[in-house]
Design an enzyme around this catalytic site. Structure first.
Site, PDB file in Angstrom:
ATOM      1  N   GLY A 148      -2.629  -6.426  -7.593  1.00  0.00           N
ATOM      2  CA  GLY A 148      -2.690  -6.628  -6.141  1.00  0.00           C
ATOM      3  C   GLY A 148      -3.033  -5.315  -5.468  1.00  0.00           C
ATOM      4  O   GLY A 148      -2.911  -4.243  -6.080  1.00  0.00           O
ATOM      5  N   ASN A 149      -3.412  -5.408  -4.225  1.00  0.00           N
ATOM      6  CA  ASN A 149      -3.871  -4.233  -3.477  1.00  0.00           C
ATOM      7  C   ASN A 149      -2.812  -3.134  -3.422  1.00  0.00           C
ATOM      8  O   ASN A 149      -1.638  -3.375  -3.736  1.00  0.00           O
ATOM      9  CB  ASN A 149      -4.259  -4.665  -2.054  1.00  0.00           C
ATOM     10  CG  ASN A 149      -5.401  -3.839  -1.492  1.00  0.00           C
ATOM     11  OD1 ASN A 149      -5.644  -2.708  -1.931  1.00  0.00           O
ATOM     12  ND2 ASN A 149      -6.090  -4.382  -0.518  1.00  0.00           N
ATOM     13  N   ILE A 150      -3.174  -1.969  -2.985  1.00  0.00           N
ATOM     14  CA  ILE A 150      -2.215  -0.884  -2.745  1.00  0.00           C
ATOM     15  C   ILE A 150      -1.191  -1.411  -1.725  1.00  0.00           C
ATOM     16  O   ILE A 150      -1.573  -1.988  -0.714  1.00  0.00           O
ATOM     17  CB  ILE A 150      -2.941   0.350  -2.138  1.00  0.00           C
ATOM     18  CG1 ILE A 150      -4.071   0.818  -3.049  1.00  0.00           C
ATOM     19  CG2 ILE A 150      -1.952   1.486  -1.864  1.00  0.00           C
ATOM     20  CD1 ILE A 150      -5.001   1.858  -2.391  1.00  0.00           C
ATOM     21  N   GLY A 173       3.279  -4.796  -3.152  1.00  0.00           N
ATOM     22  CA  GLY A 173       4.664  -5.082  -3.550  1.00  0.00           C
ATOM     23  C   GLY A 173       4.871  -5.211  -5.050  1.00  0.00           C
ATOM     24  O   GLY A 173       5.836  -5.833  -5.494  1.00  0.00           O
ATOM     25  N   LYS A 174       4.013  -4.600  -5.816  1.00  0.00           N
ATOM     26  CA  LYS A 174       4.103  -4.719  -7.277  1.00  0.00           C
ATOM     27  C   LYS A 174       5.407  -4.106  -7.806  1.00  0.00           C
ATOM     28  O   LYS A 174       6.079  -4.698  -8.643  1.00  0.00           O
ATOM     29  CB  LYS A 174       2.879  -4.033  -7.927  1.00  0.00           C
ATOM     30  CG  LYS A 174       1.556  -4.693  -7.542  1.00  0.00           C
ATOM     31  CD  LYS A 174       0.358  -3.983  -8.128  1.00  0.00           C
ATOM     32  CE  LYS A 174       0.099  -2.606  -7.571  1.00  0.00           C
ATOM     33  NZ  LYS A 174      -0.307  -2.575  -6.136  1.00  0.00           N
ATOM     34  N   THR A 175       5.741  -2.925  -7.288  1.00  0.00           N
ATOM     35  CA  THR A 175       6.959  -2.260  -7.767  1.00  0.00           C
ATOM     36  C   THR A 175       8.198  -3.104  -7.454  1.00  0.00           C
ATOM     37  O   THR A 175       9.054  -3.306  -8.325  1.00  0.00           O
ATOM     38  CB  THR A 175       7.096  -0.858  -7.132  1.00  0.00           C
ATOM     39  OG1 THR A 175       5.897  -0.132  -7.426  1.00  0.00           O
ATOM     40  CG2 THR A 175       8.281  -0.104  -7.690  1.00  0.00           C
ATOM     41  N   GLU A 226       2.849  -2.835 -14.501  1.00  0.00           N
ATOM     42  CA  GLU A 226       2.333  -2.671 -13.141  1.00  0.00           C
ATOM     43  C   GLU A 226       0.882  -2.234 -13.277  1.00  0.00           C
ATOM     44  O   GLU A 226       0.597  -1.159 -13.797  1.00  0.00           O
ATOM     45  CB  GLU A 226       3.134  -1.615 -12.367  1.00  0.00           C
ATOM     46  CG  GLU A 226       2.549  -1.390 -10.983  1.00  0.00           C
ATOM     47  CD  GLU A 226       3.479  -0.643 -10.040  1.00  0.00           C
ATOM     48  OE1 GLU A 226       4.551  -0.205 -10.474  1.00  0.00           O
ATOM     49  OE2 GLU A 226       3.108  -0.530  -8.861  1.00  0.00           O
TER      50      GLU A 226
HETATM   51  N1  DCP Z   1      -4.975   4.228  -7.413  1.00  0.00           N
HETATM   52  C1  DCP Z   1      -6.308   4.541  -7.556  1.00  0.00           C
HETATM   53  N2  DCP Z   1      -6.989   4.116  -8.659  1.00  0.00           N
HETATM   54  C2  DCP Z   1      -6.372   3.376  -9.606  1.00  0.00           C
HETATM   55  C3  DCP Z   1      -5.031   3.011  -9.455  1.00  0.00           C
HETATM   56  C4  DCP Z   1      -4.350   3.454  -8.335  1.00  0.00           C
HETATM   57  O1  DCP Z   1      -6.884   5.201  -6.691  1.00  0.00           O
HETATM   58  N3  DCP Z   1      -7.056   3.005 -10.659  1.00  0.00           N
HETATM   59  C5  DCP Z   1      -4.220   4.783  -6.274  1.00  0.00           C
HETATM   60  C6  DCP Z   1      -4.049   3.885  -5.102  1.00  0.00           C
HETATM   61  C7  DCP Z   1      -2.720   4.304  -4.539  1.00  0.00           C
HETATM   62  C8  DCP Z   1      -1.932   4.800  -5.746  1.00  0.00           C
HETATM   63  O2  DCP Z   1      -2.923   5.110  -6.718  1.00  0.00           O
HETATM   64  O3  DCP Z   1      -2.883   5.375  -3.620  1.00  0.00           O
HETATM   65  C9  DCP Z   1      -0.964   3.755  -6.282  1.00  0.00           C
HETATM   66  O4  DCP Z   1      -1.574   2.507  -6.108  1.00  0.00           O
HETATM   67  P1  DCP Z   1      -1.081   1.107  -6.614  1.00  0.00           P
HETATM   68  O5  DCP Z   1      -1.597   0.025  -5.766  1.00  0.00           O
HETATM   69  O6  DCP Z   1      -1.448   0.985  -8.028  1.00  0.00           O
HETATM   70  O7  DCP Z   1       0.499   1.232  -6.506  1.00  0.00           O
HETATM   71  P2  DCP Z   1       1.443   0.965  -5.253  1.00  0.00           P
HETATM   72  O8  DCP Z   1       2.610   1.876  -5.413  1.00  0.00           O
HETATM   73  O9  DCP Z   1       0.673   1.061  -3.983  1.00  0.00           O
HETATM   74  O10 DCP Z   1       1.860  -0.505  -5.522  1.00  0.00           O
HETATM   75  P3  DCP Z   1       2.869  -1.454  -4.740  1.00  0.00           P
HETATM   76  O11 DCP Z   1       3.039  -0.938  -3.352  1.00  0.00           O
HETATM   77  O12 DCP Z   1       2.206  -2.785  -4.818  1.00  0.00           O
HETATM   78  O13 DCP Z   1       4.141  -1.388  -5.522  1.00  0.00           O
END
Ligand code: DCP
Length: 226
Positions: A27-29, A32-34, A105
């Site tokens: 899912g997008n940044i 809510g994955k964590t 994740e």
């Molecule tokens: N990111 C990136 N390239 C990737 C993986 C992640 O540029 N191949 C970056 C985007 C975010 C950071 O790393 O700035 C973490 O992104 P994630 O969406 O993977 O993790 P989140 O912590 O945002 O997830 P969530 O809020 O869903 O728990």
């Protein structure tokens, strides 16, 4: 799709004697994955092991913050950052599994299919860097065990995740514009919209509603093992 028809679909996708499964949460940044993974771990620790995304490693590579560098100067640092993401994701895929379900994740696949594709599409990453990363990715997929049995897709609206990103205030991410999240959203949709082994959950709601949604689909998420 109802739970029981999902179980049937999953049973037909996995090997008859399969005892261990890999589930990736995508899912997008800020989707809510964590939180999703923490909830699963808190309630189903007996059968699941959770590999959270190694974000901390990306922020401290022997003292260098690759995530910050990538956002500060994407044209210069995206290849470095994505190469390191690919390595850390491969390490997560290859880590020995002790419990029946490995929950990840993200995966090496979203790094490539969403983030690397996006950097190339929007002109940040030049062809040669994109080709080098892609050849690494193809080679890894052909030779290593990086398959995923089920993907849980936390589908969100870009406006919603932008608000969450602002609220959680991770320093490196404060310059992310809505447009970037829209591009990533589209790539998640293109990639996950047509795959048979994807469970899509509406993740625009708050954590309490999300927990109800997770409970409703728990059999599917845990590959029929509960
Ligand atoms: N990111 C990136 N390239 C990737 C993986 C992640 O540029 N191949 C970056 C985007 C975010 C950071 O790393 O700035 C973490 O992104 P994630 O969406 O993977 O993790 P989140 O912590 O945002 O997830 P969530 O809020 O869903 O728990």
């Amino acid at each position: 799709t109802t739970c029981s028809s999902w179980i049937e679909r999953i049973s037909s996708l996995v090997q008859p004697k399969q005892k261990t499964f890999t589930v990736s949460v995508e899912g997008n940044i800020g989707s809510g994955k964590t939180s999703f993974l923490r909830y699963i771990q808190a309630n189903h620790d007996n059968i699941t092991e959770v590999t959270e995304e190694p974000t901390d490693r990306w922020r401290n590579i022997q003292g260098h913050n690759a995530l910050a560098l990538m956002y500060e100067d994407p044209a210069r640092w995206s290849l470095t950052f994505q190469t390191y993401v690919q390595l850390t994701m491969l390490q997560s895929h290859m880590a020995p599994q002790k419990k029946p379900i490995k929950m990840m994740e993200r995966s090496i696949h979203s790094a490539k299919q969403c983030f690397v594709e996006n950097l190339h599409n929007n002109g940040t990453m030049p062809d040669i860097e994109y080709i080098v990363l892609s050849e690494w990715y193809d080679y890894i997929c052909a030779h290593d065990k990086v398959d995923v049995d089920i993907i849980v897709y936390l589908k969100t609206r870009p406006e919603v995740v932008l608000e969450r990103i602002k609220k959680r205030h991770r320093n490196e991410e404060q310059t992310i514009p809505l447009e970037y999240l829209e591009q990533l959203h589209k790539l998640h949709e293109d990639w996950l919209g047509h795959q048979p082994n994807v469970l899509t959950l509406d993740a625009n709601c708050d954590l309490i509603e999300m927990k109800t949604e997770i409970d409703k689909h728990i059999k599917t998420i845990l590959c029929g093992l509960v």
